[in-house]
Design an enzyme around this catalytic site. Structure first.
Site: not given
Length: 272
Positions: A172, A230
């Protein structure tokens, strides 16, 4: 330094603590379903989406609730100012850490995370129950500012003058996949530091020295401003918790990537 972690044996011997079960799954099923199947005796279910976050919006998928909303939620769960709080999940503390951080941010002085979570509790031979307690109303008073937090602009600046850690999975960060948010990639200048590297195979945190060594390899050391983000400010709290275990203070970008990409003018980096 008092550790922010507590072992199952220590929790079992701790009298008078408020225990919060913070189990949650991205995409479901609801964590309350797992709670009803069995939990630590006396534990009250704490919902990530409604108790630890405001509704999704411009601030990301899990924005920080305002003080009044958080205070009301914690009082409903029985949290008191002068009583220790222990939080746990079943996912290596990646969700419970958000409860730890939020309580600390809003001024609670004694919050610890059950190291290894419910699996460690069960492995220790300690009992679970399906009985749902009715907690007495708490008296917790929310006082924002107990932990350092970053805005998007502050996170961008930190990536250039200090260390900004991206707690998501490496793919990611690199922009190879993005299963949740509309844009893939990372904040320019941020370094990849997946939370999976903070714990061992048993879901327990690495020893402080091992965590310090891990973060030193990313440039984190005493005196260097450090922050973490995050996808939505949940697992990044786990990164901040790991840094605290290592004795290294860090700030949390609560809005995280879901907030960053809400503004198309913000730059996006991809690759290693």
């Amino acid at each position: 330094m008092t550790s922010p972690l507590i072992t199952p044996a220590e929790l079992s011997a701790l009298d008078g603590a408020t225990v919060l079960d913070v189990r949650w799954r991205l995409g479901g099923p609801p964590g309350i379903d797992f709670y009803r199947e069995g939990h630590v005796e006396g534990a009250v279910y704490c919902d990530l989406d409604t108790d630890l976050a405001a509704p999704p919006g411009a601030g990301g998928r899990h924005p920080l609730p305002d003080a009044a909303a958080f205070q009301a939620a914690m009082r409903r769960l029985g949290v008191r100012d002068g009583r220790p709080v222990v939080v746990y999940d079943d996912a290596a503390a990646t969700v419970a850490a958000r409860a730890w951080w939020a309580l600390r941010y809003f001024g609670h002085q004694d919050v610890r995370v059950l190291d290894g979570g419910l699996p460690a509790w069960i492995e220790a031979g300690l009992p679970i129950t399906k009985e749902v307690p009715r907690p007495e109303e708490g008296d917790f008073t929310a006082r924002p500012g107990g932990m350092p937090a970053l805005t998007a602009d502050e996170a961008a600046e930190l990536a250039t003058r200090g260390v900004l850690l991206d707690a998501r999975a490496g793919e990611r960060y690199r922009g190879e996949v993005e299963p949740v948010d509309p844009v893939a990639g990372h904040v320019p200048g941020a370094l990849s530091a997946p939370t999976t590297g903070n714990v061992g195979p048993d879901g327990r945190f690495l020893a402080p020295a091992a965590l310090r060594a891990r973060f030193a390899g990313l440039g984190v050391r005493d005196g260097v401003a450090t922050g973490a983000y995050c996808g939505s400010g949940v697992t990044a709290a786990h990164e901040v918790l790991a840094l605290e275990v290592a004795g290294l203070p860090a700030s949390l970008y609560v809005g995280s990537w879901s907030d960053w990409v809400s503004d198309p003018s913000r730059p996006v980096a991809t690759g290693a």
